[in-house]
Scaffold this motif. Sequence first.
Motif, PDB file in Angstrom:
ATOM      1  N   LYS A  11      -9.244   0.450 -26.499  1.00 51.73           N
ATOM      2  CA  LYS A  11      -7.920  -0.524 -26.052  1.00 51.73           C
ATOM      3  C   LYS A  11      -6.627   0.015 -25.277  1.00 51.73           C
ATOM      4  O   LYS A  11      -6.785  -1.026 -23.838  1.00 51.73           O
ATOM      5  CB  LYS A  11      -7.191  -0.491 -27.785  1.00 51.73           C
ATOM      6  CG  LYS A  11      -6.266  -1.933 -27.892  1.00 51.73           C
ATOM      7  CD  LYS A  11      -5.708  -2.519 -28.420  1.00 51.73           C
ATOM      8  CE  LYS A  11      -5.110  -3.428 -28.640  1.00 51.73           C
ATOM      9  NZ  LYS A  11      -4.262  -4.039 -29.740  1.00 51.73           N
ATOM     10  N   PHE A  12      -7.061   1.235 -24.960  1.00 51.31           N
ATOM     11  CA  PHE A  12      -5.874   1.542 -23.844  1.00 51.31           C
ATOM     12  C   PHE A  12      -6.794   1.302 -22.513  1.00 51.31           C
ATOM     13  O   PHE A  12      -6.087   1.055 -21.519  1.00 51.31           O
ATOM     14  CB  PHE A  12      -5.640   2.999 -24.064  1.00 51.31           C
ATOM     15  CG  PHE A  12      -4.743   3.392 -22.905  1.00 51.31           C
ATOM     16  CD1 PHE A  12      -3.300   2.939 -22.680  1.00 51.31           C
ATOM     17  CD2 PHE A  12      -5.531   4.353 -21.982  1.00 51.31           C
ATOM     18  CE1 PHE A  12      -2.529   3.559 -21.504  1.00 51.31           C
ATOM     19  CE2 PHE A  12      -4.242   4.885 -20.819  1.00 51.31           C
ATOM     20  CZ  PHE A  12      -2.814   4.229 -20.553  1.00 51.31           C
ATOM     21  N   VAL A  13      -8.124   1.399 -22.547  1.00 49.33           N
ATOM     22  CA  VAL A  13      -8.981   1.434 -20.564  1.00 49.33           C
ATOM     23  C   VAL A  13      -9.354   0.083 -20.459  1.00 49.33           C
ATOM     24  O   VAL A  13      -8.912  -0.152 -19.707  1.00 49.33           O
ATOM     25  CB  VAL A  13      -9.993   2.240 -20.919  1.00 49.33           C
ATOM     26  CG1 VAL A  13     -11.031   2.021 -20.058  1.00 49.33           C
ATOM     27  CG2 VAL A  13      -9.758   3.824 -20.734  1.00 49.33           C
ATOM     28  N   ALA A  14      -8.842  -1.363 -21.602  1.00 46.09           N
ATOM     29  CA  ALA A  14      -9.226  -2.110 -21.773  1.00 46.09           C
ATOM     30  C   ALA A  14      -8.278  -3.107 -21.075  1.00 46.09           C
ATOM     31  O   ALA A  14      -7.787  -3.517 -20.305  1.00 46.09           O
ATOM     32  CB  ALA A  14      -9.460  -2.696 -23.208  1.00 46.09           C
ATOM     33  N   GLN A  15      -7.136  -2.608 -21.782  1.00 50.50           N
ATOM     34  CA  GLN A  15      -5.483  -2.843 -20.899  1.00 50.50           C
ATOM     35  C   GLN A  15      -5.497  -2.756 -20.151  1.00 50.50           C
ATOM     36  O   GLN A  15      -4.643  -3.560 -18.611  1.00 50.50           O
ATOM     37  CB  GLN A  15      -4.602  -2.334 -22.093  1.00 50.50           C
ATOM     38  CG  GLN A  15      -5.036  -3.457 -23.536  1.00 50.50           C
ATOM     39  CD  GLN A  15      -3.481  -2.409 -24.785  1.00 50.50           C
ATOM     40  OE1 GLN A  15      -2.973  -1.411 -24.267  1.00 50.50           O
ATOM     41  NE2 GLN A  15      -3.111  -3.383 -25.300  1.00 50.50           N
ATOM     42  N   LYS A  16      -5.279  -1.190 -18.973  1.00 51.72           N
ATOM     43  CA  LYS A  16      -5.237  -0.698 -18.473  1.00 51.72           C
ATOM     44  C   LYS A  16      -6.552  -1.960 -16.968  1.00 51.72           C
ATOM     45  O   LYS A  16      -5.563  -2.230 -15.917  1.00 51.72           O
ATOM     46  CB  LYS A  16      -5.786   0.732 -18.165  1.00 51.72           C
ATOM     47  CG  LYS A  16      -5.385   1.278 -16.304  1.00 51.72           C
ATOM     48  CD  LYS A  16      -5.743   2.383 -16.807  1.00 51.72           C
ATOM     49  CE  LYS A  16      -6.086   3.650 -15.709  1.00 51.72           C
ATOM     50  NZ  LYS A  16      -6.669   4.763 -15.711  1.00 51.72           N
ATOM     51  N   GLU A  17      -7.800  -1.537 -17.454  1.00 47.48           N
ATOM     52  CA  GLU A  17      -8.126  -2.776 -16.372  1.00 47.48           C
ATOM     53  C   GLU A  17      -8.121  -3.873 -16.576  1.00 47.48           C
ATOM     54  O   GLU A  17      -7.608  -4.552 -15.472  1.00 47.48           O
ATOM     55  CB  GLU A  17      -9.835  -2.585 -16.972  1.00 47.48           C
ATOM     56  CG  GLU A  17     -10.478  -1.183 -17.110  1.00 47.48           C
ATOM     57  CD  GLU A  17     -10.276  -0.421 -15.539  1.00 47.48           C
ATOM     58  OE1 GLU A  17     -10.299  -1.215 -14.503  1.00 47.48           O
ATOM     59  OE2 GLU A  17     -10.455   0.753 -15.404  1.00 47.48           O
ATOM     60  N   ILE A  18      -7.406  -4.709 -17.486  1.00 54.99           N
ATOM     61  CA  ILE A  18      -7.210  -6.173 -17.376  1.00 54.99           C
ATOM     62  C   ILE A  18      -5.719  -6.787 -16.126  1.00 54.99           C
ATOM     63  O   ILE A  18      -6.012  -7.084 -15.979  1.00 54.99           O
ATOM     64  CB  ILE A  18      -7.065  -6.604 -19.213  1.00 54.99           C
ATOM     65  CG1 ILE A  18      -6.995  -8.315 -18.723  1.00 54.99           C
ATOM     66  CG2 ILE A  18      -5.766  -6.250 -19.505  1.00 54.99           C
ATOM     67  CD1 ILE A  18      -8.272  -8.935 -18.474  1.00 54.99           C
ATOM     68  N   ALA A  19      -4.666  -5.438 -16.585  1.00 52.36           N
ATOM     69  CA  ALA A  19      -4.104  -5.676 -15.914  1.00 52.36           C
ATOM     70  C   ALA A  19      -3.532  -4.657 -14.157  1.00 52.36           C
ATOM     71  O   ALA A  19      -3.706  -6.008 -13.284  1.00 52.36           O
ATOM     72  CB  ALA A  19      -3.103  -4.232 -16.520  1.00 52.36           C
ATOM     73  N   ALA A  20      -4.737  -4.219 -13.921  1.00 49.95           N
ATOM     74  CA  ALA A  20      -5.443  -4.054 -12.275  1.00 49.95           C
ATOM     75  C   ALA A  20      -5.893  -5.541 -12.280  1.00 49.95           C
ATOM     76  O   ALA A  20      -5.464  -5.174 -10.796  1.00 49.95           O
ATOM     77  CB  ALA A  20      -6.508  -3.004 -12.277  1.00 49.95           C
ATOM     78  N   ALA A  21      -7.056  -5.809 -12.690  1.00 44.99           N
ATOM     79  CA  ALA A  21      -7.768  -7.351 -12.788  1.00 44.99           C
ATOM     80  C   ALA A  21      -6.337  -8.035 -12.139  1.00 44.99           C
ATOM     81  O   ALA A  21      -6.552  -9.151 -11.268  1.00 44.99           O
ATOM     82  CB  ALA A  21      -8.912  -7.723 -13.667  1.00 44.99           C
ATOM     83  N   GLN A  22      -5.601  -8.082 -12.862  1.00 46.15           N
ATOM     84  CA  GLN A  22      -4.093  -9.801 -12.717  1.00 46.15           C
ATOM     85  C   GLN A  22      -3.364  -8.774 -11.803  1.00 46.15           C
ATOM     86  O   GLN A  22      -3.304 -10.280 -10.436  1.00 46.15           O
ATOM     87  CB  GLN A  22      -3.302  -9.520 -13.779  1.00 46.15           C
ATOM     88  CG  GLN A  22      -3.722 -10.563 -15.511  1.00 46.15           C
ATOM     89  CD  GLN A  22      -3.154  -9.891 -16.591  1.00 46.15           C
ATOM     90  OE1 GLN A  22      -2.353  -8.893 -16.491  1.00 46.15           O
ATOM     91  NE2 GLN A  22      -3.165 -10.293 -18.092  1.00 46.15           N
ATOM     92  N   ASP A  23      -3.181  -7.401 -11.219  1.00 50.75           N
ATOM     93  CA  ASP A  23      -2.100  -7.708 -10.094  1.00 50.75           C
ATOM     94  C   ASP A  23      -3.865  -7.940  -8.496  1.00 50.75           C
ATOM     95  O   ASP A  23      -3.086  -8.146  -8.030  1.00 50.75           O
ATOM     96  CB  ASP A  23      -2.873  -6.051  -9.865  1.00 50.75           C
ATOM     97  CG  ASP A  23      -1.723  -5.715  -8.566  1.00 50.75           C
ATOM     98  OD1 ASP A  23      -0.452  -6.397  -8.814  1.00 50.75           O
ATOM     99  OD2 ASP A  23      -2.212  -4.895  -7.992  1.00 50.75           O
ATOM    100  N   ALA A  24      -4.446  -8.325  -8.502  1.00 52.67           N
ATOM    101  CA  ALA A  24      -5.801  -8.379  -8.090  1.00 52.67           C
ATOM    102  C   ALA A  24      -6.194  -9.526  -7.732  1.00 52.67           C
ATOM    103  O   ALA A  24      -6.263  -9.870  -6.520  1.00 52.67           O
ATOM    104  CB  ALA A  24      -7.118  -7.723  -8.551  1.00 52.67           C
ATOM    105  N   LEU A  25      -6.087 -10.076  -8.447  1.00 49.69           N
ATOM    106  CA  LEU A  25      -6.261 -11.467  -9.054  1.00 49.69           C
ATOM    107  C   LEU A  25      -4.898 -12.277  -8.230  1.00 49.69           C
ATOM    108  O   LEU A  25      -4.645 -12.975  -7.059  1.00 49.69           O
ATOM    109  CB  LEU A  25      -6.474 -12.028 -10.130  1.00 49.69           C
ATOM    110  CG  LEU A  25      -6.313 -13.815 -10.320  1.00 49.69           C
ATOM    111  CD1 LEU A  25      -7.455 -14.562  -9.725  1.00 49.69           C
ATOM    112  CD2 LEU A  25      -6.441 -14.864 -11.727  1.00 49.69           C
ATOM    113  N   LEU A  26      -3.369 -11.551  -8.106  1.00 55.81           N
ATOM    114  CA  LEU A  26      -2.471 -11.827  -7.904  1.00 55.81           C
ATOM    115  C   LEU A  26      -1.715 -11.803  -6.187  1.00 55.81           C
ATOM    116  O   LEU A  26      -1.690 -13.192  -5.632  1.00 55.81           O
ATOM    117  CB  LEU A  26      -0.772 -11.298  -9.042  1.00 55.81           C
ATOM    118  CG  LEU A  26      -0.792 -11.834  -9.446  1.00 55.81           C
ATOM    119  CD1 LEU A  26       0.327 -11.300 -10.569  1.00 55.81           C
ATOM    120  CD2 LEU A  26      -0.504 -13.676  -9.793  1.00 55.81           C
TER     121      LEU A  26
END
Length: 108
Positions: free
Chosen positions: A72-87
């Motif tokens: 779950k921690f890894v998934a949360q970290k990746e989703i945050a990185a995905a959102q940052d990249a999208l922005l």
Amino acid sequence: MSQIPAMSLGLSQEQEKESNIMTKLLGVIAIAAVAFAVAPAQAAKHATGGCSSANLEKTETAIEAMADGDSKFVAQKEIAAAQDALLNGKMGACGMHLNKAMHATMGK
């Protein structure tokens, strides 16, 4: 040799045939070059198609449903990185991080 009209005609036809083959070969090479130039662009386009707000939302929902732990921690970290990249308009990076987050939700 050029004094014999039949032989002269035969050589001319043979040269024309070779010229046609070379023209066709160059055409095939040009088409292949364009295909190799366009293929990476198309791959990037398809890879970034997965990076959408709808897919981010679905993945976030799946992460919330996960049991607490390393996955779950890894998934949360990746989703945050995905959102940052999208922005930041980095669609390729967004798609990569979103894909990793999706895999983390399915892993455990």
